[in-house]
Design a protein around this motif. Sequence first.
Motif, mmCIF file in Angstrom:
data_model
loop_
_atom_site.group_PDB
_atom_site.id
_atom_site.type_symbol
_atom_site.label_atom_id
_atom_site.label_comp_id
_atom_site.label_asym_id
_atom_site.label_seq_id
_atom_site.Cartn_x
_atom_site.Cartn_y
_atom_site.Cartn_z
ATOM 1 N N ARG A 40 -1.580 -1.093 -5.306
ATOM 2 C CA ARG A 40 -2.763 -1.297 -6.149
ATOM 3 C C ARG A 40 -3.330 -2.709 -6.003
ATOM 4 O O ARG A 40 -4.547 -2.912 -6.103
ATOM 5 N N GLN A 72 -5.270 -2.681 -2.833
ATOM 6 C CA GLN A 72 -6.503 -1.936 -3.078
ATOM 7 C C GLN A 72 -7.548 -2.795 -3.785
ATOM 8 O O GLN A 72 -8.741 -2.757 -3.443
ATOM 9 N N ARG A 85 -11.805 0.888 1.360
ATOM 10 C CA ARG A 85 -10.655 0.960 0.459
ATOM 11 C C ARG A 85 -9.674 2.019 0.935
ATOM 12 O O ARG A 85 -10.022 2.904 1.736
ATOM 13 N N ALA A 110 -3.810 4.657 -3.909
ATOM 14 C CA ALA A 110 -3.143 3.421 -4.324
ATOM 15 C C ALA A 110 -1.898 3.781 -5.131
ATOM 16 O O ALA A 110 -1.911 4.713 -5.929
#
Length: 243
Positions: free
Chosen positions: A87, A90, A137, A141
């Motif tokens: 995350r 990300q 992206r 995630a």
Amino acid sequence: MILKKLTDGVYYLPYDEETDRPNLVYIEGEKRAMIVDAGNSPAHHRLLLEGVQEIGGKAPSLCAITHWHWDHTFGMCACDALTIAHRMTQAKLLEMENWAWDHASMRGRLKTGEEILFCHHHMLVEYDDPETIHVVRADLAFDGEMSIDLGGRTAKLLHIGGPHSDDSTVVYLPMEKMLFAGDIHSGDYYGLNGGYDCAKTHLLREKLEKIDFELYLHSHLDPMTRSDFFDGEMRAIEEGELA
């Protein structure tokens, strides 16, 4: 051969210092295949796929990203596989999605410290036209850790952090005792000009010592044994940079 073999079904595309291309790893299971990092450009990513075709391997359906730095992520736009990132990685990719890649904008990020000269230089070597850079992206995630069944072979994604980048993630193959570490034990080039945070470095050793690996692959070095890593690489860092 384009790829180098580590064991049956596990190969890597060797790093290239000229354009700061890191090692890219290919892992094949009975059901599916995955790669570790997408490369620093679509051309780099395509070279990996050419290597996979050369060995007759399955097309990768998964791509694990070790951290946000350009040389590991700018090939994601050319990746047909499901991309997976921590995350924190990300969040940085989402930020970079909005960056412009004209020369003025790139020079501006050098002034603000968002980018560093080493990466700036190598981007201009890798890309004839930096305005073709397209940051995307990850598709998925995760937080903490993630286990992936490739069929007869398991890959574990472990968020470790460390002195290089707080989002650093490793990919661990427990059956083969192989650890694909990204740049995890390198210094901090964005905050400390390549230097090491003492606490983060000691914590990294503690975390890695708990992982039962026998082969260690950093993204910009040749494969090394567990002893090579702890008694060589880490000891040199601790006795030098942290003295």
